[in-house]
Each structure stands twice: as structure tokens, then as C-alpha cells.
Design an enzyme around this catalytic site. Structure first.
Site, PDB file in Angstrom:
ATOM      1  N   SER A  57     -23.953   8.133  19.614  1.00 58.09           N
ATOM      2  CA  SER A  57     -23.312   9.111  18.735  1.00 58.09           C
ATOM      3  C   SER A  57     -23.359  10.489  19.377  1.00 58.09           C
ATOM      4  CB  SER A  57     -24.009   9.168  17.372  1.00 58.09           C
ATOM      5  OG  SER A  57     -23.452  10.206  16.590  1.00 58.09           O
ATOM      6  N   VAL A  62     -29.328  13.562  23.324  1.00 57.53           N
ATOM      7  CA  VAL A  62     -29.089  12.965  24.638  1.00 57.53           C
ATOM      8  C   VAL A  62     -27.601  12.650  24.818  1.00 57.53           C
ATOM      9  CG1 VAL A  62     -29.673  11.061  26.205  1.00 57.53           C
ATOM     10  CG2 VAL A  62     -31.445  12.077  24.774  1.00 57.53           C
ATOM     11  N   CYS A  63     -26.933  12.207  23.759  1.00 55.66           N
ATOM     12  CA  CYS A  63     -25.497  11.930  23.834  1.00 55.66           C
ATOM     13  C   CYS A  63     -24.715  13.214  24.086  1.00 55.66           C
ATOM     14  CB  CYS A  63     -25.020  11.261  22.554  1.00 55.66           C
ATOM     15  SG  CYS A  63     -25.834   9.680  22.224  1.00 55.66           S
ATOM     16  N   ASP A  64     -25.122  14.283  23.415  1.00 55.06           N
ATOM     17  CA  ASP A  64     -24.527  15.604  23.613  1.00 55.06           C
ATOM     18  C   ASP A  64     -24.683  16.014  25.074  1.00 55.06           C
ATOM     19  OD1 ASP A  64     -23.992  18.479  21.948  1.00 55.06           O
ATOM     20  OD2 ASP A  64     -25.114  18.676  23.826  1.00 55.06           O
ATOM     21  N   THR A  67     -22.512  13.823  27.514  1.00 54.27           N
ATOM     22  CA  THR A  67     -21.085  14.132  27.460  1.00 54.27           C
ATOM     23  C   THR A  67     -20.792  15.482  28.099  1.00 54.27           C
ATOM     24  OG1 THR A  67     -20.921  12.779  25.483  1.00 54.27           O
ATOM     25  CG2 THR A  67     -19.079  14.272  25.936  1.00 54.27           C
TER      26      THR A  67
END
Length: 179
Positions: A57, A62-64, A67
Site C-alpha cells: 500500500s 516503506v512503500c512510500d 515508490t
């Protein structure tokens, strides 16, 4: 449906991945996901070198970071297309990209039918989220880099993915000049 256990953990707990394991040398499976405007996007229609950054998500740290890191790397990748896949709704992806100033990465949502998650073996059965992974597919549709991150909360090996994408782009442009 193939179920794989012991491959990935989520917060230290083993989870089950649905779908096959994709390896270097495999032909990249096709899938359809939704763009932020709800338009279906078929992977096979994109062509060229493609980097697929998979995150559970965009709304998590970590996803932020993952990306944003691939967004910063886009300029190093020639004409490669960089995709971020998640099961976030397309509206949430658009909102996140706008707030984060991310413009070099195309987000695609797998929320509707998890076509990507099942094709690439990254769908977490227990949560209906995608497991963190990175794939690089060259212009011929061959997987030249595949990383299933062993702990969902860890970052992928950015450098390895970028090097693989640069190599695929170099090969594509060299072949294009020779033709």
C-alpha cells in the site's frame, strides 16, 4: 491455484503467496490493472523495458519510500516504463501521487481482480495485499530481474533492479540501432 509458503514473512510471521514464482528468463505473464482514471491497462500493450515495483500500500512508509526512490531513478532508465503495483484503489493512488509529487512512475491498481498478483505470485492470501517485489521485463517480454523481498516490511534491492533495467534499455537501444 499454486500456494507458496515459507517464501515471505509479514511482520515476522509467515504468509502464503498465491500464484507461481516468476524467475529470470521466464516470459512475463500478461495482466490487466486499472490506471488512476479507472482505465484498464494491459501490460503486454506497454512494450519496451518495464520495471514493476510491487508494494502492499502506498500509504505505508516503506512503500512510500520505494515508490519515491523509483520515481527519482526514472531519469537513469532511458525510455523504460516504471510501474508501481498495489491493491490500493485508483483514487487513493492518484491522491498519493499528487501529494508526493510523483510523476515519473505510473501507478496501477490490482484491486479489482488481482490479475497481476495471481500472475506474478505476489498475492498474500491472508490479507489480499501484494507482497513487496520488483520485476524488470525487457522489450522481448523476458523477465531479466525478479526479487521477492523476504520480509514485506523491508526495502527491495534498488540498485540491482536499476542495473537490470539499464542493461535491458542498453540492449534495446543497441538492437534498435543495429536493425
Amino acid at each position: 491455484m499454486t500456494e507458496r509458503t515459507g517464501v515471505v514473512t509479514f511482520r515476522g510471521n509467515p504468509v502464503t503467496l498465491l500464484g507461481p514464482e516468476i524467475a529470470v528468463g521466464d516470459q512475463a505473464p500478461d495482466f490487466t490493472a486499472l490506471a488512476t482514471d479507472m482505465r484498464p491497462v494491459r501490460f503486454s500493450e506497454l512494450g519496451g523495458t518495464r520495471v514493476i515495483s510491487v508494494v502492499p500500500s502506498l500509504e505505508t512508509p516503506v512503500c512510500d519510500l520505494q515508490t519515491r526512490r523509483f520515481n527519482e531513478s526514472v531519469t537513469q532508465l532511458g525510455e523504460a516504463t516504471v510501474l508501481t503495483m498495489s491493491v490500493d484503489l485508483p483514487f487513493a493512488q492518484a491522491r498519493w501521487c499528487g501529494a508526493a509529487g510523483v510523476q515519473g512512475v505510473q501507478t496501477l491498481s490490482d484491486h479489482r481482480d488481482v490479475s497481476f498478483g495471481l500472475a506474478y505470485g505476489v498475492l498474500i492470501k491472508e490479507f489480499r495485499l501484494l507482497s513487496r517485489a520488483v520485476f524488470v521485463v525487457d522489450a522481448t517480454g523476458t523477465v531479466v530481474h525478479a526479487e521477492y523481498v523476504p520480509e514485506v516490511g523491508q526495502e527491495p534491492n534498488f540498485d540491482a533492479a536499476i542495473v537490470a533495467a539499464q542493461g535491458a534499455e542498453t540492449a534495446r537501444t543497441t538492437e534498435g540501432r543495429a536493425a
